[in-house]
Write a protein that holds these residues in place. Structure first.
Motif, PDB file in Angstrom:
ATOM      1  N   SER A  27       0.827  -1.241   0.063  1.00 38.80           N
ATOM      2  CA  SER A  27      -0.111  -0.051   0.023  1.00 38.80           C
ATOM      3  C   SER A  27       0.966   1.251   0.067  1.00 38.80           C
ATOM      4  O   SER A  27       0.497   2.434  -0.599  1.00 38.80           O
ATOM      5  N   ASN A  28       2.032   1.141   0.562  1.00 32.76           N
ATOM      6  CA  ASN A  28       2.845   2.358   0.596  1.00 32.76           C
ATOM      7  C   ASN A  28       4.421   1.810  -0.191  1.00 32.76           C
ATOM      8  O   ASN A  28       5.170   1.031   0.540  1.00 32.76           O
ATOM      9  N   PRO A  29       4.608   1.920  -1.386  1.00 34.91           N
ATOM     10  CA  PRO A  29       5.662   1.307  -2.083  1.00 34.91           C
ATOM     11  C   PRO A  29       6.908   1.753  -1.557  1.00 34.91           C
ATOM     12  O   PRO A  29       7.882   1.240  -1.899  1.00 34.91           O
ATOM     13  N   PHE A  35      12.515  -3.018  -4.356  1.00 36.32           N
ATOM     14  CA  PHE A  35      11.975  -4.217  -4.560  1.00 36.32           C
ATOM     15  C   PHE A  35      10.824  -4.028  -5.596  1.00 36.32           C
ATOM     16  O   PHE A  35      10.168  -5.103  -5.864  1.00 36.32           O
ATOM     17  N   THR A  36      10.319  -2.836  -6.035  1.00 39.59           N
ATOM     18  CA  THR A  36       8.826  -2.717  -6.707  1.00 39.59           C
ATOM     19  C   THR A  36       9.401  -1.931  -8.059  1.00 39.59           C
ATOM     20  O   THR A  36      10.476  -1.272  -7.921  1.00 39.59           O
ATOM     21  N   ARG A  37       8.634  -2.335  -9.053  1.00 38.22           N
ATOM     22  CA  ARG A  37       8.625  -1.576 -10.197  1.00 38.22           C
ATOM     23  C   ARG A  37       7.212  -1.545 -10.576  1.00 38.22           C
ATOM     24  O   ARG A  37       6.294  -2.263 -10.176  1.00 38.22           O
ATOM     25  N   PRO A  38       6.784  -0.461 -11.406  1.00 35.73           N
ATOM     26  CA  PRO A  38       5.770  -0.324 -12.031  1.00 35.73           C
ATOM     27  C   PRO A  38       5.130  -1.407 -13.161  1.00 35.73           C
ATOM     28  O   PRO A  38       5.829  -1.784 -13.963  1.00 35.73           O
ATOM     29  N   ILE A  39       4.136  -2.164 -12.648  1.00 31.84           N
ATOM     30  CA  ILE A  39       3.533  -3.366 -13.495  1.00 31.84           C
ATOM     31  C   ILE A  39       2.294  -2.664 -13.738  1.00 31.84           C
ATOM     32  O   ILE A  39       1.055  -2.751 -12.720  1.00 31.84           O
TER      33      ILE A  39
END
Length: 178
Positions: A27-29, A35-39
């Motif tokens: 919920s809070n990237p 560890f996150t990427r936009p998908i």
């Protein structure tokens, strides 16, 4: 995709069998920076383990897993891509980010074994049925199991439709936290 942790199961390209991997939707990237990427317009983390150079190695954003995730998000009713949300027993909906951070810590701990004498060898096709061998399904379920032991009890699908061999085998704790 709602916030939380998910187990995905997809067919293995060119082989009989299924491959499990995890998708984290914070919920809070900013709590999962790196560890996150936009998908599909959402900050997500895709984690799995694979046969790399004969060893069971964990990676982020494998193209085959990202492709199936993208397909699932575009066509939610696609029966070939199976998914299950991890349901934490003591968290309020939308407050799973600390659990997702726990998963990424366990992932990072597992990666410290790569290249060491303790690294796990990936079983060849004839060894897949051996109960002492671990594969990508064992890895995905072990990552969740040990993360839950550190954080909170949870429920998730372990055995999907199809041949996801090894889903019931747990890699020892030391690989995920000391």
């Amino acid at each position: 995709m709602d916030h939380g942790a998910y187990v995905f199961c997809r067919p293995v390209d060119g082989l009989v069998g299924q491959h499990q991997f995890l998708v984290l939707a914070p919920s809070n990237p900013t709590l999962l920076t790196g560890f996150t990427r936009p998908i599909a317009g959402q900050a997500l983390c895709v984690i799995g383990a694979y046969n790399i150079a004969g060893y069971l190695r964990a990676r982020l954003f494998a193209p085959s897993d990202v492709s199936f995730l993208t397909r699932k998000l575009a066509t939610p009713g696609d029966p070939e891509v199976q998914t299950s949300k991890v349901e934490l027993q003591i968290c309020l909906p939308g407050s799973e980010d600390p659990f997702l951070q726990c998963i990424t810590r366990c992932f990072s701990q597992y990666r410290t074994f790569e290249g060491s004498s303790g690294e796990l060898r990936y079983p060849d096709i004839t060894e897949q049925l051996d109960g002492s061998r671990f594969n990508s399904n064992s890895w995905a379920q072990s990552l969740l199991y040990w993360s839950q032991r550190l954080f909170a009890p949870a429920k998730n699908t372990i055995d999907f439709n199809g041949l996801d061999i090894g889903n019931d085998r747990r890699i020892p704790q030391r690989y995920f936290f000391p």
